[in-house]
Design a protein around this motif. Structure first.
Motif, PDB file in Angstrom:
ATOM      1  N   ILE A 183     -28.625  30.910  72.603  1.00 54.07           N
ATOM      2  CA  ILE A 183     -29.868  31.659  72.393  1.00 54.07           C
ATOM      3  C   ILE A 183     -31.110  30.829  72.686  1.00 54.07           C
ATOM      4  O   ILE A 183     -32.168  31.376  73.007  1.00 54.07           O
ATOM      5  N   VAL A 184     -30.996  29.502  72.624  1.00 59.13           N
ATOM      6  CA  VAL A 184     -32.163  28.646  72.865  1.00 59.13           C
ATOM      7  C   VAL A 184     -32.125  28.066  74.264  1.00 59.13           C
ATOM      8  O   VAL A 184     -33.157  27.954  74.927  1.00 59.13           O
ATOM      9  N   GLY A 185     -30.937  27.721  74.735  1.00 62.18           N
ATOM     10  CA  GLY A 185     -30.819  27.070  76.028  1.00 62.18           C
ATOM     11  C   GLY A 185     -30.566  25.585  75.855  1.00 62.18           C
ATOM     12  O   GLY A 185     -31.013  24.971  74.881  1.00 62.18           O
ATOM     13  N   ALA A 186     -29.865  25.016  76.808  1.00 65.33           N
ATOM     14  CA  ALA A 186     -29.537  23.592  76.732  1.00 65.33           C
ATOM     15  C   ALA A 186     -30.792  22.745  76.929  1.00 65.33           C
ATOM     16  O   ALA A 186     -31.634  23.033  77.776  1.00 65.33           O
ATOM     17  N   ASP A 190     -40.066  20.038  62.398  1.00 65.97           N
ATOM     18  CA  ASP A 190     -38.678  19.660  62.674  1.00 65.97           C
ATOM     19  C   ASP A 190     -37.734  20.251  61.625  1.00 65.97           C
ATOM     20  O   ASP A 190     -36.635  20.714  61.962  1.00 65.97           O
ATOM     21  N   ILE A 191     -38.156  20.225  60.364  1.00 65.95           N
ATOM     22  CA  ILE A 191     -37.323  20.788  59.302  1.00 65.95           C
ATOM     23  C   ILE A 191     -37.178  22.297  59.479  1.00 65.95           C
ATOM     24  O   ILE A 191     -36.086  22.861  59.283  1.00 65.95           O
ATOM     25  N   LEU A 192     -38.249  22.964  59.879  1.00 68.66           N
ATOM     26  CA  LEU A 192     -38.169  24.409  60.137  1.00 68.66           C
ATOM     27  C   LEU A 192     -37.230  24.702  61.309  1.00 68.66           C
ATOM     28  O   LEU A 192     -36.439  25.651  61.261  1.00 68.66           O
ATOM     29  N   ILE A 193     -37.311  23.881  62.368  1.00 69.38           N
ATOM     30  CA  ILE A 193     -36.428  24.068  63.522  1.00 69.38           C
ATOM     31  C   ILE A 193     -34.965  23.903  63.097  1.00 69.38           C
ATOM     32  O   ILE A 193     -34.100  24.729  63.419  1.00 69.38           O
ATOM     33  N   LEU A 234     -28.694  38.791  62.096  1.00 71.08           N
ATOM     34  CA  LEU A 234     -30.057  38.440  61.719  1.00 71.08           C
ATOM     35  C   LEU A 234     -30.368  36.984  62.055  1.00 71.08           C
ATOM     36  O   LEU A 234     -31.482  36.670  62.507  1.00 71.08           O
ATOM     37  N   SER A 235     -29.404  36.089  61.861  1.00 70.57           N
ATOM     38  CA  SER A 235     -29.637  34.682  62.203  1.00 70.57           C
ATOM     39  C   SER A 235     -29.812  34.506  63.707  1.00 70.57           C
ATOM     40  O   SER A 235     -30.645  33.701  64.156  1.00 70.57           O
ATOM     41  N   LEU A 236     -29.041  35.261  64.497  1.00 72.67           N
ATOM     42  CA  LEU A 236     -29.204  35.194  65.956  1.00 72.67           C
ATOM     43  C   LEU A 236     -30.566  35.740  66.376  1.00 72.67           C
ATOM     44  O   LEU A 236     -31.255  35.147  67.221  1.00 72.67           O
ATOM     45  N   LEU A 237     -30.968  36.866  65.804  1.00 75.81           N
ATOM     46  CA  LEU A 237     -32.258  37.459  66.162  1.00 75.81           C
ATOM     47  C   LEU A 237     -33.417  36.554  65.759  1.00 75.81           C
ATOM     48  O   LEU A 237     -34.375  36.376  66.529  1.00 75.81           O
ATOM     49  N   CYS A 238     -33.353  35.986  64.558  1.00 70.16           N
ATOM     50  CA  CYS A 238     -34.418  35.069  64.125  1.00 70.16           C
ATOM     51  C   CYS A 238     -34.456  33.831  65.013  1.00 70.16           C
ATOM     52  O   CYS A 238     -35.532  33.309  65.330  1.00 70.16           O
ATOM     53  N   GLY A 239     -33.267  33.365  65.427  1.00 71.69           N
ATOM     54  CA  GLY A 239     -33.236  32.237  66.349  1.00 71.69           C
ATOM     55  C   GLY A 239     -33.883  32.572  67.680  1.00 71.69           C
ATOM     56  O   GLY A 239     -34.597  31.748  68.265  1.00 71.69           O
ATOM     57  N   VAL A 240     -33.674  33.795  68.158  1.00 65.83           N
ATOM     58  CA  VAL A 240     -34.251  34.219  69.438  1.00 65.83           C
ATOM     59  C   VAL A 240     -35.773  34.278  69.383  1.00 65.83           C
ATOM     60  O   VAL A 240     -36.465  33.833  70.308  1.00 65.83           O
ATOM     61  N   PHE A 241     -36.319  34.798  68.284  1.00 62.16           N
ATOM     62  CA  PHE A 241     -37.761  35.033  68.225  1.00 62.16           C
ATOM     63  C   PHE A 241     -38.545  33.889  67.573  1.00 62.16           C
ATOM     64  O   PHE A 241     -39.687  33.630  67.948  1.00 62.16           O
ATOM     65  N   LEU A 263     -37.354  30.418  66.918  1.00 59.58           N
ATOM     66  CA  LEU A 263     -37.168  29.076  67.468  1.00 59.58           C
ATOM     67  C   LEU A 263     -38.044  28.796  68.694  1.00 59.58           C
ATOM     68  O   LEU A 263     -38.623  27.705  68.791  1.00 59.58           O
ATOM     69  N   PRO A 264     -38.172  29.737  69.656  1.00 61.13           N
ATOM     70  CA  PRO A 264     -39.086  29.446  70.779  1.00 61.13           C
ATOM     71  C   PRO A 264     -40.518  29.177  70.338  1.00 61.13           C
ATOM     72  O   PRO A 264     -41.209  28.357  70.951  1.00 61.13           O
ATOM     73  N   LEU A 265     -40.978  29.859  69.287  1.00 64.40           N
ATOM     74  CA  LEU A 265     -42.333  29.598  68.777  1.00 64.40           C
ATOM     75  C   LEU A 265     -42.422  28.200  68.171  1.00 64.40           C
ATOM     76  O   LEU A 265     -43.412  27.483  68.383  1.00 64.40           O
ATOM     77  N   LEU A 266     -41.380  27.794  67.432  1.00 64.20           N
ATOM     78  CA  LEU A 266     -41.397  26.468  66.821  1.00 64.20           C
ATOM     79  C   LEU A 266     -41.244  25.356  67.863  1.00 64.20           C
ATOM     80  O   LEU A 266     -41.736  24.240  67.664  1.00 64.20           O
ATOM     81  N   LEU A 267     -40.552  25.666  68.966  1.00 64.07           N
ATOM     82  CA  LEU A 267     -40.303  24.660  69.999  1.00 64.07           C
ATOM     83  C   LEU A 267     -41.414  24.578  71.036  1.00 64.07           C
ATOM     84  O   LEU A 267     -41.339  23.746  71.945  1.00 64.07           O
TER      85      LEU A 267
END
Length: 548
Positions: free
Chosen positions: A134-137, A360-363, A407-414, A416-420
């Motif tokens: 979901i994030v990419g390598a 970093d902790i949030l990520i 829900l964990s996959l969806l939250c990771g999709v939306f 994590l990119p904002l946090l990264l």
């Protein structure tokens, strides 16, 4: 025939999922696309129904995937982060089982404590494969990703062992005590790790005989290598230890041993290609199987919720939301505590957590997505107890676990990119310096070996080689390596020369290949000769393309 057609359809859908995400005008992570396609296939009007056997699922898909992840995990880095991995894969799992278990017991009316602990146990393992999908390598900083991957390799076993204890207590087949559970866990974990190492050691010792007896046939060697993770898993499970950890340790042992490095070139080339294909197909199958179960889980849960006088349908979705938030909060708090503990009490050898800032902790918190092990674990909960009564609240456990996965996959999709955003994952300048240094050192060693070979050939009584030809070839080959060393001040020029030479060699190889087919069409060479010549060209081309 029905099973055969189902396998063909699922394999086709896995292949097409990789094509679909590339032609869509917007970006969709591959795991979500595969889950969606699986749910679409299982829709009532289409009607593709696949019975999910958790035991078969764990045996078929999980060992090769964990074996591959263990193979790619550097043992030195894994051991360097052992403290962080234990803190997440063992201690956090125990805290999650107890803390989230009691929260579920308090939150859901009528659920027994043992069932709540069982649900918390299946929710504790994280899935690094789903995270990469979901994030990419290469998107998550290395100081975070190394620990997340190590955690995901190890916490599958601790979560499933906790589930095993909870089910055994519910089935009245054991009495739970902390001392007995601790000893059982140590036995299962240590036995699984040792089992994987032992099986791989036995394989490595027999590989030289396999190569000799198979006549150098790389197909036989590759098939036996593919069977290794299944052998490690099944042998470990047969003796009563963790098959999951056995598959992980087997992969790590392969990665650290000289077995593959000393294996024939054709086996390495064929093995890498086969493993890349299997990883893609098996990863896709895992998420498509999850999607295939969604319609049935949703419809069954709704029907049983209507029959339950205590639970309403909207409450099931609320439970999913609150439990997922609790998992994220618990993970965040634990990481923050590890940061503070490392600062205060481990100043001589601080954990990597001490370098984490709040982002970093949030990520790391939202990166703890749930996946295949959670689904397999919750569906492995038996339907009935030993006395013949229905396992309490099982439909709620299955629905909540599935909902938390999505829900964990969806939250990771939306999220994590904002946090990264704006995070520099790797220093490309430093990476180029490391590459330049490694090339120069390796070139010096290579030149020294060429001088020794040249001297040995000159003094050899068996080799009938003209000294002038030997000097000419030696000078040309050594000149290529000299450019790597002398090109340190002008590395771009040296790389340009090597790239041009490689492109010319590839062009010549492809022209040769075309001419071989032409000669075969004119019946000037046999088909056996064509296959031999093409095989030699493929090996040469693989060596050239490998550097692109």
């Amino acid at each position: 025939m029905e099973i055969f057609f189902t396998i063909l359809i699922l394999t086709l859908v896995v292949s097409l999922s990789g094509v679909i995400i590339r032609i869509l005008p917007f970006e969709v992570p591959l795991p979500l696309m595969q889950i969606g396609l699986g749910a679409l296939l299982a829709w009532p009007k289409i009607g593709l129904h696949v019975d999910f056997n958790p035991e078969l699922f764990l045996v078929l898909f999980i060992p090769p995937l964990l074996f591959s992840d263990g193979w790619k995990t550097p043992l030195r880095e894994f051991l360097r982060h052992a403290g962080e991995i234990i803190a997440l894969a063992l201690v956090l799992v125990i805290i999650t089982v107890i803390g989230i278990g009691y929260l579920i017991y308090w939150l859901i009316p009528g659920i027994p404590l043992v069932a709540a602990l069982a649900l918390a146990a299946v929710l504790s393992p994280t899935d690094a494969v789903a995270l990469s999908g979901i994030v990419g390598a290469g998107r998550i900083p290395k100081k975070i990703m190394d620990i997340l991957q190590g955690e995901a390799l190890m916490n599958d076993a601790s979560g499933l062992v906790s589930l095993k204890f909870a089910i055994a207590v519910a089935m009245n087949t054991m009495i739970f005590t902390i001392s007995a559970a601790s000893l059982e866990f140590i036995k299962i974990a240590a036995g699984g790790l040792l089992s994987g190492i032992f099986v791989t050691w036995g394989y490595s010792k027999s590989l030289r005989y396999i190569i000799r007896w198979s006549g150098g046939d790389s197909v036989i060697q590759t098939v036996l290598l593919l069977l290794l993770p299944f052998a490690a898993y099944l042998i470990a499970e047969h003796v009563g230890v963790s098959g999951i950890l056995a598959a992980v340790s087997s992969g790590m042992t392969i990665g650290q041993s000289n077995m593959i490095r000393h294996a024939p070139l054709t086996m390495r080339l064929r093995g890498n290609s086969v493993w890349a294909m299997l990883e893609f197909v098996f990863n896709g199958m895992v998420f498509i199987m999850l999607g295939l179960q969604l319609p049935d889980i949703l419809s069954t849960s709704i029907i049983q919720a209507k029959m339950d006088p205590v639970i309403q349908i909207w409450m099931l979705f609320a439970y999913v939301f609150f439990i997922y938030i609790a998992l994220i909060l618990l993970r965040f708090i634990w990481l923050w505590l590890m940061k503070r503990i490392s600062f205060r009490f481990m100043q001589s050898r601080p954990l990597v957590f001490s370098e984490y800032n709040t982002r970093d902790i949030l990520i790391a918190s939202f990166a703890g997505v749930r996946g295949a092990i959670t689904l397999a674990g919750v569906l492995s909960i038996p339907l009935f107890l030993n006395d013949g009564s229905v396992f309490p609240c099982r439909y709620q456990l299955v629905f909540i676990a599935t909902g938390v996965i999505l829900l964990s996959l969806l939250c990771g999709v939306f999220i994590l990119p904002l946090l990264l955003r704006n995070i520099v994952v790797s220093d490309k300048v430093l990476q180029r310096k490391e590459e330049r240094m490694a090339r120069a050192i390796a070139a010096e060693v290579a030149i020294e070996s060429l001088y020794k070979l040249e001297e040995r050939l000159i003094n050899s009584q068996e080799e009938n080689i003209d000294v002038q030809i030997l000097n000419e070839v030696s000078a040309r080959v050594i000149g290529n390596f000299r450019r790597r060393i002398d090109g340190n001040s002008d590395i771009e020029h040296a790389i340009l020369i090597e790239d041009l030479e490689r492109r010319m060699r590839l062009n010549a190889l492809r022209a040769e290949r075309s001419e071989y087919y032409h000669l075969r069409a004119q019946q000037k060479i046999s088909n056996e000769t064509l296959i031999k010549l093409l095989h030699d060209l493929d090996l040469l081309e693989a060596l050239l393309v490998e550097h692109d």
